[in-house]
Motif scaffolding. Structure first.
Motif, PDB file in Angstrom:
ATOM      1  N   HIS A  33      93.603 -41.398  75.913  1.00 30.74           N
ATOM      2  CA  HIS A  33      94.813 -40.568  75.992  1.00 30.74           C
ATOM      3  C   HIS A  33      94.899 -39.706  74.748  1.00 30.74           C
ATOM      4  O   HIS A  33      94.516 -40.122  73.644  1.00 30.74           O
ATOM      5  CB  HIS A  33      96.059 -41.465  76.080  1.00 30.74           C
ATOM      6  CG  HIS A  33      97.327 -40.768  75.712  1.00 30.74           C
ATOM      7  ND1 HIS A  33      97.985 -40.976  74.497  1.00 30.74           N
ATOM      8  CD2 HIS A  33      98.074 -39.840  76.383  1.00 30.74           C
ATOM      9  CE1 HIS A  33      99.064 -40.226  74.442  1.00 30.74           C
ATOM     10  NE2 HIS A  33      99.152 -39.528  75.564  1.00 30.74           N
ATOM     11  N   CYS A  34      95.415 -38.477  74.911  1.00 36.89           N
ATOM     12  CA  CYS A  34      95.681 -37.605  73.764  1.00 36.89           C
ATOM     13  C   CYS A  34      97.040 -36.940  73.943  1.00 36.89           C
ATOM     14  O   CYS A  34      97.309 -36.349  74.993  1.00 36.89           O
ATOM     15  CB  CYS A  34      94.595 -36.537  73.620  1.00 36.89           C
ATOM     16  SG  CYS A  34      94.894 -35.430  72.221  1.00 36.89           S
ATOM     17  N   ASP A  35      97.892 -37.062  72.923  1.00 35.87           N
ATOM     18  CA  ASP A  35      99.201 -36.419  72.940  1.00 35.87           C
ATOM     19  C   ASP A  35      99.129 -35.142  72.112  1.00 35.87           C
ATOM     20  O   ASP A  35      98.963 -35.186  70.892  1.00 35.87           O
ATOM     21  CB  ASP A  35     100.265 -37.369  72.376  1.00 35.87           C
ATOM     22  CG  ASP A  35     101.673 -36.844  72.602  1.00 35.87           C
ATOM     23  OD1 ASP A  35     101.872 -36.087  73.565  1.00 35.87           O
ATOM     24  OD2 ASP A  35     102.575 -37.204  71.825  1.00 35.87           O
ATOM     25  N   ILE A  36      99.236 -34.001  72.778  1.00 26.89           N
ATOM     26  CA  ILE A  36      99.153 -32.702  72.114  1.00 26.89           C
ATOM     27  C   ILE A  36     100.519 -32.346  71.531  1.00 26.89           C
ATOM     28  O   ILE A  36     101.524 -32.377  72.237  1.00 26.89           O
ATOM     29  CB  ILE A  36      98.699 -31.613  73.108  1.00 26.89           C
ATOM     30  CG1 ILE A  36      97.337 -31.971  73.717  1.00 26.89           C
ATOM     31  CG2 ILE A  36      98.660 -30.255  72.435  1.00 26.89           C
ATOM     32  CD1 ILE A  36      96.209 -32.044  72.718  1.00 26.89           C
ATOM     33  N   GLY A  37     100.531 -31.991  70.246  1.00 25.39           N
ATOM     34  CA  GLY A  37     101.806 -31.783  69.564  1.00 25.39           C
ATOM     35  C   GLY A  37     102.502 -33.108  69.364  1.00 25.39           C
ATOM     36  O   GLY A  37     103.728 -33.214  69.506  1.00 25.39           O
ATOM     37  N   GLY A  38     101.736 -34.126  69.006  1.00 25.11           N
ATOM     38  CA  GLY A  38     102.217 -35.506  68.968  1.00 25.11           C
ATOM     39  C   GLY A  38     103.173 -35.841  67.847  1.00 25.11           C
ATOM     40  O   GLY A  38     103.727 -36.944  67.822  1.00 25.11           O
ATOM     41  N   THR A  68      94.968 -40.745  70.959  1.00 23.73           N
ATOM     42  CA  THR A  68      94.888 -39.786  69.859  1.00 23.73           C
ATOM     43  C   THR A  68      96.185 -38.995  69.817  1.00 23.73           C
ATOM     44  O   THR A  68      96.672 -38.535  70.858  1.00 23.73           O
ATOM     45  CB  THR A  68      93.720 -38.800  70.075  1.00 23.73           C
ATOM     46  OG1 THR A  68      92.486 -39.524  70.084  1.00 23.73           O
ATOM     47  CG2 THR A  68      93.684 -37.749  68.979  1.00 23.73           C
ATOM     48  N   THR A  69      96.750 -38.834  68.625  1.00 19.38           N
ATOM     49  CA  THR A  69      97.893 -37.942  68.458  1.00 19.38           C
ATOM     50  C   THR A  69      97.416 -36.719  67.691  1.00 19.38           C
ATOM     51  O   THR A  69      96.816 -36.830  66.625  1.00 19.38           O
ATOM     52  CB  THR A  69      99.074 -38.650  67.759  1.00 19.38           C
ATOM     53  OG1 THR A  69     100.173 -37.732  67.639  1.00 19.38           O
ATOM     54  CG2 THR A  69      98.709 -39.196  66.408  1.00 19.38           C
ATOM     55  N   ALA A 110     102.584 -39.263  60.828  1.00 16.76           N
ATOM     56  CA  ALA A 110     102.105 -39.986  62.002  1.00 16.76           C
ATOM     57  C   ALA A 110     101.349 -41.247  61.602  1.00 16.76           C
ATOM     58  O   ALA A 110     101.538 -42.307  62.208  1.00 16.76           O
ATOM     59  CB  ALA A 110     101.217 -39.073  62.844  1.00 16.76           C
ATOM     60  N   GLN A 111     100.502 -41.138  60.572  1.00 16.58           N
ATOM     61  CA  GLN A 111      99.711 -42.294  60.156  1.00 16.58           C
ATOM     62  C   GLN A 111     100.599 -43.424  59.652  1.00 16.58           C
ATOM     63  O   GLN A 111     100.347 -44.603  59.948  1.00 16.58           O
ATOM     64  CB  GLN A 111      98.702 -41.899  59.074  1.00 16.58           C
ATOM     65  CG  GLN A 111      97.637 -42.960  58.822  1.00 16.58           C
ATOM     66  CD  GLN A 111      96.791 -43.236  60.053  1.00 16.58           C
ATOM     67  OE1 GLN A 111      96.136 -42.341  60.577  1.00 16.58           O
ATOM     68  NE2 GLN A 111      96.809 -44.479  60.535  1.00 16.58           N
ATOM     69  N   ARG A 112     101.668 -43.081  58.931  1.00 16.57           N
ATOM     70  CA  ARG A 112     102.595 -44.117  58.471  1.00 16.57           C
ATOM     71  C   ARG A 112     103.264 -44.807  59.653  1.00 16.57           C
ATOM     72  O   ARG A 112     103.409 -46.045  59.666  1.00 16.57           O
ATOM     73  CB  ARG A 112     103.650 -43.511  57.535  1.00 16.57           C
ATOM     74  CG  ARG A 112     103.133 -43.208  56.138  1.00 16.57           C
ATOM     75  CD  ARG A 112     104.262 -42.933  55.157  1.00 16.57           C
ATOM     76  NE  ARG A 112     104.948 -41.678  55.421  1.00 16.57           N
ATOM     77  CZ  ARG A 112     104.556 -40.495  54.921  1.00 16.57           C
ATOM     78  NH1 ARG A 112     103.474 -40.429  54.156  1.00 16.57           N
ATOM     79  NH2 ARG A 112     105.253 -39.403  55.180  1.00 16.57           N
ATOM     80  N   ASN A 113     103.680 -44.028  60.654  1.00 15.73           N
ATOM     81  CA  ASN A 113     104.300 -44.628  61.837  1.00 15.73           C
ATOM     82  C   ASN A 113     103.333 -45.548  62.571  1.00 15.73           C
ATOM     83  O   ASN A 113     103.702 -46.637  63.031  1.00 15.73           O
ATOM     84  CB  ASN A 113     104.779 -43.530  62.795  1.00 15.73           C
ATOM     85  CG  ASN A 113     106.005 -42.800  62.290  1.00 15.73           C
ATOM     86  OD1 ASN A 113     106.669 -43.246  61.355  1.00 15.73           O
ATOM     87  ND2 ASN A 113     106.309 -41.672  62.910  1.00 15.73           N
ATOM     88  N   VAL A 117      94.755 -40.316  64.391  1.00 13.88           N
ATOM     89  CA  VAL A 117      95.386 -39.024  64.138  1.00 13.88           C
ATOM     90  C   VAL A 117      94.301 -37.970  63.995  1.00 13.88           C
ATOM     91  O   VAL A 117      93.357 -38.147  63.214  1.00 13.88           O
ATOM     92  CB  VAL A 117      96.237 -39.066  62.856  1.00 13.88           C
ATOM     93  CG1 VAL A 117      96.856 -37.697  62.581  1.00 13.88           C
ATOM     94  CG2 VAL A 117      97.317 -40.140  62.963  1.00 13.88           C
ATOM     95  N   VAL A 118      94.422 -36.892  64.748  1.00 11.18           N
ATOM     96  CA  VAL A 118      93.507 -35.759  64.637  1.00 11.18           C
ATOM     97  C   VAL A 118      94.352 -34.513  64.366  1.00 11.18           C
ATOM     98  O   VAL A 118      95.341 -34.271  65.055  1.00 11.18           O
ATOM     99  CB  VAL A 118      92.670 -35.573  65.915  1.00 11.18           C
ATOM    100  CG1 VAL A 118      91.846 -34.294  65.839  1.00 11.18           C
ATOM    101  CG2 VAL A 118      91.760 -36.779  66.128  1.00 11.18           C
TER     102      VAL A 118
END
Length: 348
Positions: A184-189, A208-209, A219-222, A234-235
């Protein structure tokens, strides 16, 4: 004085007109309370109006009217009468507007008070000109440029948006049939909230976010805080200029409505190109009903896009279905999530 007119046995009165026409009164009372952090102040113990006045450094005139208005609106509870009366949070304000709770979502209301409230005063001009009525009107930066220039404000905004979307993300993570899908990839995550919920509820999925580099540390902290770093990565990239990461499922949460029709179609086509045959493209939005008569919030959100962007607008399921099929998708389904929000699912 309100009067009633009887027409064909139907009683008609102007109450709803008056309530809506003056709805900004109640809105501003709630937004001001959030701005004062009143619900956080009351998180541990009830307080008298005098104690609240002292803590918030208010003048005192109107304080009882302000607090009792919140009582009448069911946002505060009151025990007792007069100067000895004590005020406490309602259940919902204690959960959602108390900064000591992880479920706090007051950040988006603070933004509504500090920014959006004034822009809506220029709705008429926006409808006449078709132009944004936010900071860009006076030569300033738009909301995203201003936010991305300040990491603290950006993080507050991302947490606020994540908070109001959390119910939708949890609903989607539980309701969607993930059988046969593995990535799965969330675009604009943004803060990674949708990827996190999918990882929590569907542990077989690797997610992937994808968002701008400024968002990556947040995002990485979350992700780390939710202990799903083994399943969520995270990308960084720009979803207009960079290709989408390939995945079995691609999602966008409140992304498409920010953009013009031309840009919407570009993003939909990029999603199509990044998916395998049988893959799913999911957009989570305040989808307007096809008759454009029921989802008032979706229509109001679309007007907000008029005030905030140069081309953004919200849309119906029928609108999206047409764009998706133009891009090559075979089928589109709709899944109701929470409140006015739905997921539109296009299958390749």
């Amino acid at each position: 004085m309100l009067t009633e007119t009887i027409s064909n046995q139907v009683v008609i009165n102007p109450s709803r007109i008056m309530q809506t026409g003056f709805a900004f009164w109640s809105s501003k009372v709630l937004l001001t309370a959030v701005g004062f952090d009143l619900f956080t102040l009351l998180s541990d113990d009830s307080k008298t109006s005098a104690e609240i006045k002292e803590s918030l450094q208010l003048h005192g005139r109107g304080i009882e009217d302000f607090l009792d208005a919140l009582v009448a609106m069911k946002f505060l509870c009151r025990s007792g009468q007069g100067s000895q009366a004590k005020y406490a949070n309602s259940l919902e304000t204690d959960i959602f507007l108390n900064k000591k709770r992880p479920s706090y979502m007051g950040g988006i209301l603070a933004m509504a008070n500090n920014r959006v409230y004034s822009f809506w005063g220029d709705l008429g001009e926006g409808l006449k000109t078709g132009l944004p009525q936010n900071e860009v009107k006076n030569g300033g930066d738009g909301v995203f440029a201003a936010l991305y220039a300040d990491e603290k404000r950006l993080e507050e905004f991302i947490h606020a948006m994540g908070g109001i979307q959390l119910g939708n993300f949890i609903a989607f993570a539980n309701q969607f049939n993930f059988s046969g899908y593995y990535t799965h990839c969330d675009i604009g995550g943004a803060g990674g909230d949708l990827s996190i919920q999918i990882a929590i509820h569907q542990p077989q999925i690797i997610s992937t976010t994808f968002d701008l580099p400024e968002v990556a540390p947040i995002a990485q902290r979350n992700i780390n805080n939710n202990e799903v770093a083994d399943r969520v990565q995270v990308v960084s990239g720009n979803f207009f200029t960079d290709p989408f990461p390939q995945a079995d499922i691609i999602t966008m949460g409140n992304i498409l409505h920010d953009w013009s029709l031309e840009d919407k179609k570009i993003l939909i086509k990029k999603a199509y190109d990044a998916l395998p045959d049988g893959g799913a493209f999911v957009v989570i939005e305040n989808v307007i009903d096809d008759e454009r008569k029921e989802n008032a919030f979706g229509l109001l959100m679309s007007l907000n896009m008029l005030l905030e962007t140069f081309g953004g607008f919200d849309y119906t399921a029928a609108d999206f279905t047409g764009w998706a099929k133009e891009a090559g998708f075979k089928q589109v389904d709709i899944m109701h999530l929470t409140g006015p929000s739905s997921a539109l699912i296009a299958y390749k």
